[in-house]
Scaffold this motif. Structure first.
Motif, PDB file in Angstrom:
ATOM      1  N   GLU A 139       0.831  -1.211   0.000  1.00  0.00           N
ATOM      2  CA  GLU A 139       0.000   0.000   0.000  1.00  0.00           C
ATOM      3  C   GLU A 139       0.868   1.265   0.000  1.00  0.00           C
ATOM      4  OE1 GLU A 139      -3.106   0.055   2.977  1.00  0.00           O
ATOM      5  OE2 GLU A 139      -3.441  -2.106   2.739  1.00  0.00           O
ATOM      6  N   VAL A 140       1.945   1.234   0.782  1.00  0.00           N
ATOM      7  CA  VAL A 140       2.851   2.395   0.832  1.00  0.00           C
ATOM      8  C   VAL A 140       3.525   2.581  -0.523  1.00  0.00           C
ATOM      9  CG1 VAL A 140       4.980   3.312   1.864  1.00  0.00           C
ATOM     10  CG2 VAL A 140       3.243   2.271   3.329  1.00  0.00           C
ATOM     11  N   ALA A 141       3.936   1.480  -1.152  1.00  0.00           N
ATOM     12  CA  ALA A 141       4.542   1.553  -2.491  1.00  0.00           C
ATOM     13  C   ALA A 141       3.539   2.118  -3.495  1.00  0.00           C
ATOM     14  CB  ALA A 141       5.002   0.160  -2.933  1.00  0.00           C
ATOM     15  N   GLY A 142       2.254   1.858  -3.239  1.00  0.00           N
ATOM     16  CA  GLY A 142       1.192   2.351  -4.131  1.00  0.00           C
ATOM     17  C   GLY A 142       0.784   3.787  -3.850  1.00  0.00           C
ATOM     18  N   ARG A 167       0.063   5.156  -0.439  1.00  0.00           N
ATOM     19  CA  ARG A 167      -0.569   5.456   0.845  1.00  0.00           C
ATOM     20  C   ARG A 167       0.469   6.063   1.800  1.00  0.00           C
ATOM     21  NH1 ARG A 167      -4.066   1.300   4.758  1.00  0.00           N
ATOM     22  NH2 ARG A 167      -4.776   2.916   6.219  1.00  0.00           N
ATOM     23  N   SER A 168       0.090   7.074   2.557  1.00  0.00           N
ATOM     24  CA  SER A 168       1.053   7.749   3.429  1.00  0.00           C
ATOM     25  C   SER A 168       1.260   6.976   4.732  1.00  0.00           C
ATOM     26  CB  SER A 168       0.586   9.174   3.746  1.00  0.00           C
ATOM     27  OG  SER A 168      -0.438   9.146   4.714  1.00  0.00           O
ATOM     28  N   ASN A 228       8.263   3.176   9.580  1.00  0.00           N
ATOM     29  CA  ASN A 228       9.086   3.703   8.487  1.00  0.00           C
ATOM     30  C   ASN A 228       9.743   2.618   7.655  1.00  0.00           C
ATOM     31  OD1 ASN A 228       9.411   6.924   8.611  1.00  0.00           O
ATOM     32  ND2 ASN A 228       9.063   6.126  10.667  1.00  0.00           N
ATOM     33  N   ALA A 229       9.862   1.405   8.224  1.00  0.00           N
ATOM     34  CA  ALA A 229      10.407   0.282   7.442  1.00  0.00           C
ATOM     35  C   ALA A 229       9.448  -0.127   6.329  1.00  0.00           C
ATOM     36  CB  ALA A 229      10.682  -0.905   8.358  1.00  0.00           C
ATOM     37  N   LEU A 230       8.164   0.273   6.433  1.00  0.00           N
ATOM     38  CA  LEU A 230       7.171  -0.070   5.405  1.00  0.00           C
ATOM     39  C   LEU A 230       7.504   0.571   4.061  1.00  0.00           C
ATOM     40  CD1 LEU A 230       3.862   0.339   7.486  1.00  0.00           C
ATOM     41  CD2 LEU A 230       5.086  -1.775   6.975  1.00  0.00           C
ATOM     42  N   SER A 231       8.310   1.650   4.091  1.00  0.00           N
ATOM     43  CA  SER A 231       8.676   2.324   2.836  1.00  0.00           C
ATOM     44  C   SER A 231       9.636   1.496   2.001  1.00  0.00           C
ATOM     45  CB  SER A 231       9.311   3.685   3.138  1.00  0.00           C
ATOM     46  OG  SER A 231      10.581   3.495   3.746  1.00  0.00           O
ATOM     47  N   GLY A 232      10.322   0.512   2.649  1.00  0.00           N
ATOM     48  CA  GLY A 232      11.293  -0.325   1.934  1.00  0.00           C
ATOM     49  C   GLY A 232      12.615   0.361   1.655  1.00  0.00           C
ATOM     50  N   LYS A 233      12.800   1.579   2.205  1.00  0.00           N
ATOM     51  CA  LYS A 233      14.032   2.337   1.947  1.00  0.00           C
ATOM     52  C   LYS A 233      15.068   2.172   3.042  1.00  0.00           C
ATOM     53  CE  LYS A 233      11.522   5.951  -0.563  1.00  0.00           C
ATOM     54  NZ  LYS A 233      11.096   7.370  -0.508  1.00  0.00           N
ATOM     55  N   GLY A 234      14.725   1.414   4.092  1.00  0.00           N
ATOM     56  CA  GLY A 234      15.673   1.173   5.182  1.00  0.00           C
ATOM     57  C   GLY A 234      15.558   2.184   6.311  1.00  0.00           C
ATOM     58  N   VAL A 235      15.733   1.685   7.537  1.00  0.00           N
ATOM     59  CA  VAL A 235      15.726   2.522   8.735  1.00  0.00           C
ATOM     60  C   VAL A 235      17.002   2.226   9.510  1.00  0.00           C
ATOM     61  CG1 VAL A 235      14.564   3.015  10.923  1.00  0.00           C
ATOM     62  CG2 VAL A 235      13.196   2.520   8.897  1.00  0.00           C
TER      63      VAL A 235
END
Length: 850
Positions: A53-56, A58-59, A119-126
């Motif tokens: 959903e975040v990739a699509g 969603r905030s 924030n890990a849901l973004s897939g960009k790393g934390v």
């Protein structure tokens, strides 16, 4: 007065911000029953769905209440810990990119799991940044159970990992590590030649644990990767032999009066200065006519560093000697910092003073300050028990607001007023007596000292009184967590430097609450109020009873250097007798005023460092962006065309606007430059007359095409190799030039010029000249390259050892006889003084050109 009345009516900005978060806390609670109904298998499935959903689009803010509720339930199931409402508030503060000030024992480690998962849901790393390897490993293993339960991967960055292990750790959803490791990995990545060997991803989101320690205390020391410079170390020993012969004097008290002795020391400013008598004496001892002659600049610098080493740096305070090496002790935490070295020859002067091996002086290869590293993150937040006193600096430097989170239970610790004595001898006697009394009653005591030397002094006094105790200082910090964790047990006495187990909770043992809880005893005030508050904060966690008291003497360093004469005058007015102590709130406030002055002084030092580093940072960003461009580009033809155009603009500038033909001298200069840079003398028509710019461009394109035809598969890698090699070599030399520029720039102030503006202006000129040199040297090498029949791509593989990055080819470890018959696979038409293209590191005339 008006602001305090307004605050009473509408509340402080902190209270108003916290009030805004309450509806979200209620929304999180409303999701709790729903989360309790989920099976264990539903948790990773829910996280995976949210990632999509975040990739699509969603905030993360939209997902916050539900995600926090899921993490709360996961914590209850996996760790047996349910997040309190105040911890939910802390999690939101961190997610909003602010600093959360939470008292010791309020569960900061658990709080971090909330924004980390979201924030890990973004897939960009934390990235979760800790102060030491132990805490990084402990927290990753402890909280890793929760993350793995949710289907998220966890990596740990600690000292000693290879590139493959680091890539795997940075590729995880969540990465734990220390500030030094993250910073050095960034620098190392910008010294590599191939994109496949880079370890870090783009910097997305970081939570900095103990944020005040990392972003403020350690911000005065930049991270530096260096290589050995080619200077002899014998001079350090020679100078060290004469330093004990120089006599310390006093500064002149009145105008026109000469200072006494051979040198004077300013402890507050951390500087030393030779008197005229001292200069004459040093010249005689060293056998030179004029110490300040430009030819003796290095000698004079060594004398000043030697004096600093002997007068301002004390063994077991600023450094220790361990295994024949001088190891720096962090002044704020008391931890050893192996691998770190004082710069500017000071470390070598200390090695000479302690009669251990003097290591070669280093030359900077790459550097960055923590301020500029952490400001590169897209979002940054932090947590600590003590940040509010530095709120202005956090806002000014990092644009981070500080939010004070209320405690889960009221704080009941009793902070007693300071006990003030005339001398340190009386003070330490009283300290030992109080510790012995607490031990007799069974009340545990944590004794905080500012240095290893002081902790050993207290230890010796307790041994004489037969009081059993543990000493926790930088010499044995492997046992730190275990000793600190048990410091709350009945009858325990623990002596600790400022490292006092940051990040490790002290849980009270059985029956200790009835004895008054853990007693904190500070042997002197630190120059930063935060460090004192951090020590106090070890006691009174989660509503536990506790007490604290600081013992001071008029000859303590802080009182002596920064305490005004007003404090001493106040003490005399109060009629303090020898061996007697006073408790006085007015004196305590005056001491706090001294601490505020020191903090302001240290802020100026950090700001000064940042002002200078901002100049370097702009240059660093340009160079590192160009490196990435060269590394990632499929084809480098565009960059080569850019180099050619820039160089031809400069070379043809003298003849560009001439109406007729250039005179013989001007034409000769232009032709010479064309041959020097592009090797155009290989074309027969070049000698006949000065070629037009169009003709020169045609010949250059022809020679590049010939190189590409000779090695079609390796051509782009050849361009990449020589472009990066030249860029790195010149950037390294530029860093040295900038170091030298900064060393002397302060003197511009005497000429009524702003040193910072001068540094900026001259630094820009040096940088512009370096960019031109990079283009010139790259094309000079590429245009002289000749490909023989057999070209193997591995000829252009660059040595990349994380431990030792070398930019010049080093002689093989094989004997010379074994090397001579080896054929040269890559040859180039080079000048006699150019580096030999065989990779030996020698000049061409001394190698293959013999």
């Amino acid at each position: 007065m008006f602001s305090s009345i307004l605050k009473k009516i509408i509340g402080s900005s902190n209270e108003r911000y916290l009030k805004k978060l309450q509806p979200t806390v209620a929304a999180i609670a409303s999701f709790e029953p729903k989360m309790q109904e989920l099976s264990d298998a539903d948790f990773p499935a829910r996280i995976a769905a949210w990632k999509e959903e975040v990739a699509g689009g969603r905030s993360l803010d939209d997902l916050l209440p539900e995600c926090f509720a899921l993490v709360r339930e996961a914590g209850r199931r996996v760790l047996g810990m349910r997040h309190y409402d105040v911890q939910m508030v802390g999690g939101m503060v961190l997610h909003h990119g602010r600093i959360a000030e939470m008292k010791t024992g309020e569960g900061k480690t658990l709080v971090a799991t909330l924004p980390v998962v979201l924030n890990a849901l973004s897939g960009k790393g934390v990235h979760l940044v800790t102060v030491n390897d132990y805490l990084a490993k402990r927290d990753a293993a402890w909280m890793g159970k929760l993350y793995n339960f949710l289907g998220l991967s966890v990596g740990v960055i600690v000292h000693g990992l290879n590139d493959e292990e680091r890539q795997a750790a940075y590729g995880s959803d969540i990465t734990y590590g220390t500030n030094n490791e993250f910073g050095f990995d960034y620098l190392r990545d910008n010294m590599k030649f191939y994109k496949e060997s880079l370890v870090q991803r783009p910097l997305n989101y970081a939570i900095v644990d103990e944020v005040d320690s990392i972003l403020i205390d350690e911000a005065r020391t930049p991270l530096i990767i260096s290589g050995a410079a080619e200077e002899s170390t014998q001079l350090y020993r020679k100078v060290d032999a004469i330093i004990p012969m120089l006599v310390k004097g006093e500064k002149a008290k009145e105008e026109g009066e000469e200072p006494s002795g051979d040198f004077t020391v300013d402890e507050k400013g951390r500087t030393v200065a030779l008197t005229e008598r001292g200069v004459a004496k040093a010249e005689k001892l060293l056998g030179v006519e004029n110490l300040y002659d430009p030819a003796n600049a290095t000698l004079q610098h060594h004398v000043m560093q030697g004096l600093k080493a002997h007068q301002l740096y004390r063994r077991d305070v600023e450094y220790i000697v361990k295994d024949g090496q001088v190891v720096i002790v962090d002044e704020f935490t008391g931890r050893l910092m192996p691998g770190r070295r004082f710069s500017d020859g000071l470390h070598q002067a200390l090695e000479a003073k302690e009669h251990v091996k003097v290591e070669a002086e280093n030359q900077t290869l790459a550097s960055i300050t923590f301020q500029n590293y952490f400001r590169m993150y897209e979002k940054l937040s932090g947590m600590t028990g003590t940040a509010d006193t530095e709120a202005v600096e956090f806002k000014e430097i990092y644009n981070l607001d500080v939010t004070v989170i209320p405690t889960n239970r009221p704080m009941v610790r009793i902070d007693n007023p300071d006990m003030i004595f005339k001398t340190q001898k009386e003070k330490y006697h009283a300290i030992a007596e109080e510790i012995a009394d607490c031990h007799k009653r069974g009340q545990p005591v944590l004794v905080g000292t500012v240095s290893i030397e002081k902790s050993e002094l207290v230890s010796e006094m307790l041994k004489k009184r037969g009081v059993p105790h543990n000493v926790l200082n930088a010499k044995q910090h492997e046992l730190e967590a275990q000793i600190v964790a048990e410091a709350g047990h009945a009858g325990r006495v623990t002596i600790a430097t400022n490292m006092a187990g940051r990040g490790t909770d002290i849980v009270l043992g059985e029956g200790v609450k009835e004895l008054g809880g853990l007693h904190i005893l500070g042997t002197e005030r630190h120059e930063s109020r935060r460090i004192d508050n951090q020590l106090r904060g070890r006691s009174g966690r989660q509503g536990d009873p506790g007490s604290s008291r600081f013992y001071l003497a008029l000859d303590d360093d802080l009182m002596r250097l920064f305490g005004s004469d007003r404090i001493a005058g106040l003490m005399n007015t109060l009629g303090l007798e020898d061996g007697e102590a006073i408790e006085n709130r007015m004196v305590s406030r005056a001491i706090e005023g001294s601490q505020k002055r020191v903090e302001a002084h240290n802020f100026e030092i950090r700001k000064q460092l940042l002002d200078y580093d901002n100049v370097m940072n702009q240059q660093r960003e340009v160079i590192y962006a160009r490196r990435r461009e060269i590394m990632y580009a499929e084809t480098l033809d565009g960059i080569v065309d850019e180099y050619v155009a820039e160089l031809l603009d400069d070379i043809y500038a003298p003849v560009e606007h001439l109406k007729g033909e250039p005179d013989e001298e001007t034409a000769g200069i232009v032709a010479s430059r064309l041959d020097e840079v592009f090797d155009l003398s290989r074309y027969p028509d070049f000698a006949a007359a000065l070629p037009s710019r169009e003709q020169a461009e045609e010949w250059i394109a022809e020679s590049l095409k010939a190189l590409e035809n000779a090695a079609p598969d390796s051509y782009q890698e050849i361009l990449r190799y020589f472009s990066l090699e030249t860029l790195d070599r010149n950037w390294k030399d530029h860093l040295l030039s900038m170091d030298h520029l900064r060393d002397g720039i302060g003197l511009r102030g005497y000429g009524q010029k702003d040193p910072k503006q001068e540094y900026k202006r001259e630094g820009f000129e040096l940088f512009r000249a370096m960019l031109y040199t990079i283009a010139e040297k790259s094309m000079s090498l590429i245009c002289r390259l000749r490909i023989q029949k057999e070209v193997r791509e591995e000829e252009f593989q660059h040595k990349e050892d994380a431990g030792e990055v070398e930019y010049k080819g080093s002689p093989s470890s094989e004997p010379a006889e074994a090397r001579k018959p080896q054929p040269v696979k890559r040859s180039a038409k080079v000048g006699r003084n150019d580096p030999c293209s065989c990779g030996s590191g020698k000049k061409f005339k001394n190698c293959c050109g013999k």
